[in-house]
Write an enzyme that holds these catalytic residues in place. Structure first.
Site, PDB file in Angstrom:
ATOM      1  CG  ASN A  53      -8.083  -7.999   5.457  1.00  0.00           C
ATOM      2  OD1 ASN A  53      -9.183  -7.527   5.768  1.00  0.00           O
ATOM      3  ND2 ASN A  53      -6.997  -7.252   5.369  1.00  0.00           N
ATOM      4  CG  HIS A  98      -5.164  -3.312   2.880  1.00  0.00           C
ATOM      5  ND1 HIS A  98      -5.477  -2.806   4.127  1.00  0.00           N
ATOM      6  CD2 HIS A  98      -4.282  -2.450   2.334  1.00  0.00           C
ATOM      7  CE1 HIS A  98      -4.781  -1.690   4.324  1.00  0.00           C
ATOM      8  NE2 HIS A  98      -4.051  -1.457   3.245  1.00  0.00           N
TER       9      HIS A  98
END
Ligand code: GAR
Length: 208
Positions: A108, A110
């Site tokens: 991911n 971020h």
């Protein structure tokens, strides 16, 4: 070739950075086998289409209960047989079973220096609003493996970005994308595809 699926929700500038890096050879050993969006009509889908990547929408609003959305999403992933799943601005909570089905295979991006400005409610522009509210002078971006927690998985890479006097959330978001996200995410994919980094328990282990 690392079969890579990218999950998106909106504009897809990170997706574009990945597509461009595969094209230019900055990411090697990687095949983009699918893009999944949880929203219809977003720019990400256009970007995937233009690059000739199979693209799909699995939208929570099409299902009466959350479990049915999760099942449809997991089914689509399984069809695509991914070696790596990239959450590139995927702003819905992923199904719990996704982490156990694809251990060490989900990453991911971020838009902050985790553990600052992350977890529940911190996504997209909101992250930058909170950073400006708090008055931090340095922010940045983080790429991490995904575990059961929210933004809690092993950190692969981070890059700091300066906050400037008079920044708006939009201006800060743009700088963080340009100076950090679009560099870190393609690099992390290339590192994984070439065996330079992997997840081991609670750590991202890098080959030296
Ligand atoms: C990016 O800034 C990404 O870091 C963020 O959403 C934006 C998506 O932009 N992700 C999160 O906040 C995840 N918690 P994009 O669609 O243009 O790549």
């Amino acid at each position: 070739m690392l079969r890579t699926v990218v999950c998106v929700s909106g504009g897809g500038t990170n997706l574009q950075a990945i597509i461009d890096a595969v094209k230019s050879g900055d990411i090697t050993n990687t095949e983009l086998v699918g893009v999944i969006s949880n929203n219809y009509g977003v720019k990400s889908l256009e970007r995937a289409e233009k690059a000739g990547i199979p693209n799909f929408v699995v939208c929570p609003k099409d299902y009466e209960v959350r479990d049915d959305f999760h099942k449809a999403f997991m089914d689509k992933l399984s069809e695509l047989k991914p070696d790596l799943i990239v959450l590139a601005g995927f702003l819905v909570r992923i199904p719990e079973e996704m982490v156990s089905t694809y251990p060490g295979k989900i990453i991911n991006i971020h838009p902050s220096l985790i553990p600052s400005f992350c977890g529940k409610g911190f996504y997209g522009l909101k992250v930058h609003e909170k950073a400006l509210e708090r008055g931090v002078k340095i922010t940045g971006a983080t790429v991490h493996f995904v575990n059961e927690g929210m933004d809690e998985g092993p950190i692969i890479s981070q890059k700091a970005v300066e906050v400037k006097e008079g920044d708006t959330p939009e201006a800060l978001q743009k700088r963080v994308m340009e100076e950090a996200e679009w560099i870190l995410l393609p690099k992390a994919i290339d590192d994984i595809a070439n065996g330079r980094v992997h997840m081991e328990g609670s750590r991202a282990v890098r080959k030296v």
